[in-house]
Design an enzyme around this catalytic site. Structure first.
Site, PDB file in Angstrom:
ATOM      1  N   GLU A  61       0.828  -1.211   0.000  1.00 40.26           N
ATOM      2  CA  GLU A  61       0.000   0.000   0.000  1.00 40.26           C
ATOM      3  C   GLU A  61       0.858   1.255   0.000  1.00 40.26           C
ATOM      4  OE1 GLU A  61      -1.997  -0.560   3.840  1.00 40.26           O
ATOM      5  OE2 GLU A  61      -0.514   0.768   4.776  1.00 40.26           O
ATOM      6  N   HIS A  63       0.113   5.803   0.869  1.00 37.82           N
ATOM      7  CA  HIS A  63      -0.850   6.809   1.353  1.00 37.82           C
ATOM      8  C   HIS A  63      -0.102   8.101   1.612  1.00 37.82           C
ATOM      9  CE1 HIS A  63       0.955   4.935   4.832  1.00 37.82           C
ATOM     10  NE2 HIS A  63       0.289   3.821   4.628  1.00 37.82           N
ATOM     11  N   HIS A  67       4.964   6.767   7.877  1.00 39.34           N
ATOM     12  CA  HIS A  67       5.118   5.830   8.987  1.00 39.34           C
ATOM     13  C   HIS A  67       6.511   5.994   9.583  1.00 39.34           C
ATOM     14  CE1 HIS A  67       1.527   3.573   8.187  1.00 39.34           C
ATOM     15  NE2 HIS A  67       1.962   3.005   7.082  1.00 39.34           N
ATOM     16  N   HIS A 101       4.869   0.329   0.262  1.00 38.18           N
ATOM     17  CA  HIS A 101       5.541  -0.402   1.344  1.00 38.18           C
ATOM     18  C   HIS A 101       4.807  -1.699   1.657  1.00 38.18           C
ATOM     19  CE1 HIS A 101       2.727   2.443   3.199  1.00 38.18           C
ATOM     20  NE2 HIS A 101       2.582   1.596   4.201  1.00 38.18           N
ATOM     21  N   CYS A 115       4.553   1.130  15.112  1.00 42.74           N
ATOM     22  CA  CYS A 115       4.329   2.002  13.957  1.00 42.74           C
ATOM     23  C   CYS A 115       3.624   3.272  14.422  1.00 42.74           C
ATOM     24  CB  CYS A 115       3.492   1.275  12.905  1.00 42.74           C
ATOM     25  SG  CYS A 115       3.141   2.298  11.456  1.00 42.74           S
TER      26      CYS A 115
END
Ligand code: MN
Length: 147
Positions: A61, A63, A67, A101, A115
């Site tokens: 994914e 976004h 992270h 990732h 995370c």
């Protein structure tokens, strides 16, 4: 909000449920999530503990939110952008905005990691067939990716 969240051993904390991570646009296997610090902390961030079971992997994914990851348990490999990184406990993994990732557990498993994310964040995007084909043009990525 209680001031103490007691550690129970075995990567579990008191009163924090361990949830199966919801599948997204891509397949996944054996991922659990514990929200150690959620929105009720009053921070603009959340800290979660994820665990990837042996032979498991997270969704591939990307976004807009970033992270910040601290590996805590086991060994594995992480795809970040076009790099495949071997990781072990206490390694730091930085995933920038809109960077593909995926985390995969290795032979020392499960793979567990903290995370850190924005509390307010966008939803993950999963690769379209065209984007997947582009990623797979790299033989190392093609061999690594699980969807
Ligand atoms: Mn992500």
């Amino acid at each position: 909000m209680k001031p103490l969240g007691r550690y129970r051993g075995d990567y579990r904390w008191a009163e924090i449920p361990r949830e199966a991570y919801e599948p997204g646009g891509t397949d996944f296997l054996g991922v659990t999530r514990q929200v150690l610090f959620g929105r009720d902390t009053g921070l603009t961030a959340e800290l979660r503990y994820f665990e990837v079971a042996c032979r498991g992997h997270t969704n591939l994914e990307r976004h807009e939110h970033a992270h910040a990851v601290v590996i805590l348990r086991g060994k594995g490999r992480v795809l970040v952008g076009r790099e495949i990184l071997a990781v072990r406990p206490f390694d730091l993994v930085r995933v920038a905005a809109m960077t593909w990732h995926q985390f995969r557990a290795g032979t020392s498993c499960p793979l567990g990691f903290l995370c850190l994310v924005d509390a307010e964040r966008d939803r993950p995007q999963y690769p379209t067939p065209k984007q997947l084909a582009t990623l797979r043009r790299d033989p190392q990525l093609a061999a690594f990716i699980r969807v």
